[in-house]
Design a protein around this motif. Structure first.
Motif, PDB file in Angstrom:
ATOM      1  N   VAL A   1       0.642  -0.966  -0.027  1.00 25.38           N
ATOM      2  CA  VAL A   1       0.081  -0.225   0.071  1.00 25.38           C
ATOM      3  C   VAL A   1       1.019   1.158   0.186  1.00 25.38           C
ATOM      4  O   VAL A   1       1.817   1.507   0.797  1.00 25.38           O
ATOM      5  CB  VAL A   1      -0.979   0.080   1.180  1.00 25.38           C
ATOM      6  CG1 VAL A   1      -1.558   1.432   1.206  1.00 25.38           C
ATOM      7  CG2 VAL A   1      -1.877  -1.031   1.145  1.00 25.38           C
TER       8      VAL A   1
ATOM      9  N   GLU B   1      -5.626   3.484   7.825  1.00 23.15           N
ATOM     10  CA  GLU B   1      -4.789   2.499   6.986  1.00 23.15           C
ATOM     11  C   GLU B   1      -5.328   1.212   7.121  1.00 23.15           C
ATOM     12  O   GLU B   1      -5.067   0.342   6.006  1.00 23.15           O
ATOM     13  CB  GLU B   1      -3.400   2.809   7.786  1.00 23.15           C
ATOM     14  CG  GLU B   1      -2.495   1.653   6.739  1.00 23.15           C
ATOM     15  CD  GLU B   1      -0.875   1.829   7.457  1.00 23.15           C
ATOM     16  OE1 GLU B   1      -0.353   2.995   7.360  1.00 23.15           O
ATOM     17  OE2 GLU B   1      -0.177   1.056   8.095  1.00 23.15           O
TER      18      GLU B   1
ATOM     19  N   LYS C   1      -7.298  -0.055   4.230  1.00 28.57           N
ATOM     20  CA  LYS C   1      -6.610  -0.317   2.864  1.00 28.57           C
ATOM     21  C   LYS C   1      -5.856  -1.403   2.926  1.00 28.57           C
ATOM     22  O   LYS C   1      -5.627  -2.270   1.910  1.00 28.57           O
ATOM     23  CB  LYS C   1      -5.874   0.897   2.756  1.00 28.57           C
ATOM     24  CG  LYS C   1      -6.585   2.389   2.375  1.00 28.57           C
ATOM     25  CD  LYS C   1      -5.763   3.410   2.269  1.00 28.57           C
ATOM     26  CE  LYS C   1      -6.688   4.751   2.247  1.00 28.57           C
ATOM     27  NZ  LYS C   1      -5.850   5.946   2.068  1.00 28.57           N
ATOM     28  N   THR C   2      -5.083  -1.834   4.061  1.00 29.62           N
ATOM     29  CA  THR C   2      -4.152  -3.087   4.230  1.00 29.62           C
ATOM     30  C   THR C   2      -5.081  -4.097   4.202  1.00 29.62           C
ATOM     31  O   THR C   2      -4.502  -5.451   3.800  1.00 29.62           O
ATOM     32  CB  THR C   2      -3.416  -2.949   5.331  1.00 29.62           C
ATOM     33  OG1 THR C   2      -4.108  -2.848   6.516  1.00 29.62           O
ATOM     34  CG2 THR C   2      -2.370  -1.760   5.366  1.00 29.62           C
TER      35      THR C   2
ATOM     36  N   PRO D   1     -10.401   0.993  -1.485  1.00 25.03           N
ATOM     37  CA  PRO D   1      -9.122   1.054  -2.451  1.00 25.03           C
ATOM     38  C   PRO D   1      -7.992   2.274  -1.776  1.00 25.03           C
ATOM     39  O   PRO D   1      -8.362   3.079  -1.335  1.00 25.03           O
ATOM     40  CB  PRO D   1      -9.577   1.623  -3.569  1.00 25.03           C
ATOM     41  CG  PRO D   1     -11.058   2.139  -3.335  1.00 25.03           C
ATOM     42  CD  PRO D   1     -11.553   1.662  -1.967  1.00 25.03           C
ATOM     43  N   GLN D   2      -6.508   1.906  -2.058  1.00 22.29           N
ATOM     44  CA  GLN D   2      -5.597   2.721  -1.793  1.00 22.29           C
ATOM     45  C   GLN D   2      -5.677   3.834  -2.537  1.00 22.29           C
ATOM     46  O   GLN D   2      -5.233   4.928  -2.214  1.00 22.29           O
ATOM     47  CB  GLN D   2      -4.323   1.970  -1.648  1.00 22.29           C
ATOM     48  CG  GLN D   2      -4.014   1.499  -3.021  1.00 22.29           C
ATOM     49  CD  GLN D   2      -2.582   0.682  -2.956  1.00 22.29           C
ATOM     50  OE1 GLN D   2      -1.634   1.435  -2.850  1.00 22.29           O
ATOM     51  NE2 GLN D   2      -2.497  -0.485  -3.113  1.00 22.29           N
ATOM     52  N   ASP D   3      -6.216   3.644  -3.435  1.00 20.00           N
ATOM     53  CA  ASP D   3      -6.396   4.942  -4.543  1.00 20.00           C
ATOM     54  C   ASP D   3      -7.564   4.431  -5.717  1.00 20.00           C
ATOM     55  O   ASP D   3      -7.962   3.515  -5.614  1.00 20.00           O
ATOM     56  CB  ASP D   3      -4.906   5.256  -5.327  1.00 20.00           C
ATOM     57  CG  ASP D   3      -4.413   4.116  -5.984  1.00 20.00           C
ATOM     58  OD1 ASP D   3      -5.302   3.444  -6.873  1.00 20.00           O
ATOM     59  OD2 ASP D   3      -3.226   3.779  -5.712  1.00 20.00           O
TER      60      ASP D   3
END
Length: 352
Positions: A43, A283, A286-287, A292-294
């Motif tokens: 990530v 975080e 996302k992990t 979505p991280q982006d």
């Protein structure tokens, strides 16, 4: 060939990436060794902390082992073997039990493990293709697996034999990788659920132990916008909410403003899931590949959900889901009792 010779051959041919692990009856499964990763390895901009998939009961593990193939069942135990028709038509609790019957360390693949594989594949440009278009991949029609069950009423292939597709159907793009994470049959996985839309997990990778994942288990934790774990039902926890009252789309919210129920559901491509105004995304979401991280391409993999009652997840898609299938595709639309020919499972192992 005895076990030692088979293990030596598999490890030698794969450079140690694959191995054979025996269950408590001495029966083998083909497994892929996945070395420890940090959050920042998968990530962008994340911390240097060890990814949750390698933290079990407060101990950091060097490796986790994932079934190379979707599992079959023999004698009430799950096995990872090539060129088999994957087991299907079982509910969540049955899938979990078939894995745990194999002995200590064996478990139903968890969300933390699924997330690590999905994020690693995206980071390394090896998002796997698979049987998502009646025996072939929708984006590469020349890539085909071997039919492992009867054709449908239109003469089209349904399930294919485990690992029978090309290397591009493995998570790392090589024959040493984990096969069929995209399509073929959906896969139940543990450690994650929705309850009336509230995101609940069994923290870190503690679901890899033989722990209680029942409806009323006290191990389930909700997540606050700052990433802390709290008891389910705490005010202000993170939830999956429909983006509109239709309902359509999915967003992360701290309340349910657009409920789904009955036959209604909401869905969204994973990369376009959004956060409601003013809601912070920690975080951990996302992990764990829950957000979505982006907004870059995640294969157009689609997430489905209902925010009513308890909903248990399965991932990957099925043989006819085309672009909606993939490692980030998750369905949270059914209860743990749901049974379908479209859903199978995969075991994993960690040395406890």
């Amino acid at each position: 060939m005895n076990y030692d010779m088979l293990k030596l051959a598999v490890e030698g041919l794969s450079g140690g990436k694959n191995t054979i692990i025996l269950d408590d009856r001495g029966m083998p499964s083909f497994m892929v060794r996945v070395p420890r990763l940090r959050n920042s390895d998968v990530v962008a901009g994340a911390t240097q902390n060890t990814h949750p998939a390698w933290i079990i009961d407060g101990v950091e593990k060097n490796n986790i082992y994932i079934s190379k193939y979707q599992n079959i069942v023999k004698g009430d135990r799950a096995y990872s073997l090539p060129l088999m028709d994957p087991r299907h038509s079982l509910n969540f609790d049955q899938a979990k039990q078939f894995c745990e019957n194999k002995g200590m360390g064996w478990h139903l693949m968890t969300n933390a493990e699924r997330a690590a594989l999905a994020l690693w594949s995206k980071k390394n440009g090896t998002m796997p293709r698979g049987n998502n278009n009646y025996g072939s991949d929708h984006s590469a029609a020349h890539e085909r697996g071997i039919a492992s069950t009867g054709l449908d009423s239109s003469g089209r292939i349904q399930r294919v034999a485990t690992g029978s597709g090309p290397a591009s159907w493995a998570h790392d793009g090589t024959t040493d990788g984990i096969y069929d994470l995209n399509g073929n049959v959906w896969e139940w996985f543990g450690g994650y659920r929705l309850v009336d839309g509230e995101i609940q997990i069994i923290p870190y990778n503690n679901a890899a132990m033989h722990v209680n994942q029942s409806v009323n288990s006290t191990l389930w934790k909700a997540i606050m916008p700052d990433g802390s774990f709290v008891d389910p039902g705490t005010t202000g926890t993170l939830k999956l909410d429909a983006a509109t009252s239709s309902p359509s789309g999915i967003r992360i919210n701290t309340s349910i403003q657009n409920p789904t129920g009955g036959s209604s559901s909401a869905n969204e491509t994973f990369e376009t899931i959004s956060a409601a105004s003013g809601v912070d995304i920690p975080e951990i979401l996302k992990t764990l590949a829950l957000f979505p991280q982006d907004n870059s391409d995640h294969g157009q993999d689609r997430v489905y959900m209902r925010n009513e009652g308890e909903r248990l997840p399965y991932f990957g898609g099925r043989w006819d889901l085309t672009s909606n299938a993939g490692v980030f595709a998750v369905s949270l639309g059914n209860p743990r009792s749901h049974v379908s020919t479209l859903i199978g499972f995969r075991s994993a192992y960690v040395d406890l």
